[in-house]
Design a protein around this motif. Structure first.
Motif, short mmCIF file in Angstrom:
data_model
loop_
_atom_site.label_atom_id
_atom_site.label_comp_id
_atom_site.label_asym_id
_atom_site.label_seq_id
_atom_site.Cartn_x
_atom_site.Cartn_y
_atom_site.Cartn_z
N VAL A 17 -5.66 -2.29 -8.13
CA VAL A 17 -5.60 -0.90 -7.67
C VAL A 17 -6.61 -0.04 -8.43
O VAL A 17 -6.60 -0.01 -9.66
N ASP A 18 -7.47 0.65 -7.70
CA ASP A 18 -8.37 1.63 -8.30
C ASP A 18 -7.63 2.96 -8.36
O ASP A 18 -7.05 3.40 -7.36
N TRP A 19 -7.64 3.61 -9.52
CA TRP A 19 -6.91 4.85 -9.70
C TRP A 19 -7.75 5.86 -10.48
O TRP A 19 -8.68 5.48 -11.19
N ALA A 32 0.85 -1.20 0.00
CA ALA A 32 0.00 0.00 0.00
C ALA A 32 0.88 1.25 0.00
O ALA A 32 0.57 2.24 -0.69
N SER A 59 -10.05 7.10 -15.21
CA SER A 59 -10.00 6.21 -14.06
C SER A 59 -9.97 4.78 -14.55
O SER A 59 -10.27 4.50 -15.70
N THR A 86 -9.07 0.36 -13.09
CA THR A 86 -8.63 -0.60 -12.09
C THR A 86 -7.45 -1.36 -12.66
O THR A 86 -7.59 -2.06 -13.67
N GLU A 122 -4.86 9.79 -7.90
CA GLU A 122 -5.28 9.14 -6.65
C GLU A 122 -5.30 7.65 -6.92
O GLU A 122 -5.71 7.21 -8.00
N ALA A 123 -4.84 6.87 -5.95
CA ALA A 123 -4.79 5.41 -6.11
C ALA A 123 -5.07 4.74 -4.77
O ALA A 123 -4.62 5.22 -3.72
N ARG A 124 -5.81 3.64 -4.84
CA ARG A 124 -6.17 2.90 -3.63
C ARG A 124 -6.10 1.40 -3.94
O ARG A 124 -6.66 0.93 -4.92
N VAL A 125 -5.40 0.67 -3.09
CA VAL A 125 -5.30 -0.78 -3.25
C VAL A 125 -6.65 -1.41 -2.89
O VAL A 125 -7.14 -1.22 -1.79
N ARG A 126 -7.22 -2.12 -3.84
CA ARG A 126 -8.47 -2.83 -3.59
C ARG A 126 -8.19 -4.25 -3.08
O ARG A 126 -8.83 -4.72 -2.15
N ALA A 166 1.02 4.27 -2.74
CA ALA A 166 0.95 5.67 -2.32
C ALA A 166 2.16 6.45 -2.83
O ALA A 166 2.02 7.60 -3.28
#
Length: 123
Positions: free
Chosen positions: A80-82, A7, A97, A99, A63-67, A11
């Motif tokens: 990863v959703d970005w 993660a 955007s 995934t 922006e990115a978030r580990v799903r 980031a």
């Protein structure tokens, strides 16, 4: 913990991308790491760097978030959703955007690096 380290890697990617640091991004890949900037068209080496530089040229933060995160030893699969949203340097509104499905390997130095960076995921 592996999940936290991965993660943090994502980031860091978003931070470097948002600041326009192409050289920093390149350090997050293995030497032979692959980027798939367009589905079905993997690139590596100078072509990979050029593709990332092109995306950075818009000047829009990421922006990115580990799903999901799955690791087996020194190999990891990330989902990863970005998103890239904002006004580019040329005044164009950017709204992208997706995934990503990414494969990373843990190096002997304790750092995770992309083996395959696939921002379009299964598209």
């Amino acid at each position: 913990m592996v999940t936290e380290a991965l993660a943090e890697h994502v980031a860091r990617w978003a931070e470097l991308f948002s600041s326009g640091d192409a050289a920093g991004l390149d350090q997050l890949y293995e030497d032979g790491g692959v980027l798939v900037p367009v589905p079905g068209h993997p690139v590596t080496g100078p072509e990979r760097s050029a593709a990332n530089t092109y995306l950075l040229s818009h000047g829009v933060p990421m922006e990115a978030r580990v799903r999901r995160c799955y690791a087996a030893g020194d190999i990891a699969l990330l989902v990863v959703d970005w998103s890239l949203k904002g006004t580019g340097h040329d005044g164009t509104e950017i709204d992208m955007s997706g995934t990503a499905t990414d494969v990373l390997r843990l190096g002997a130095d304790g750092r995770w690096r992309y083996v395959i960076d696939n921002p379009a995921g299964v598209a």
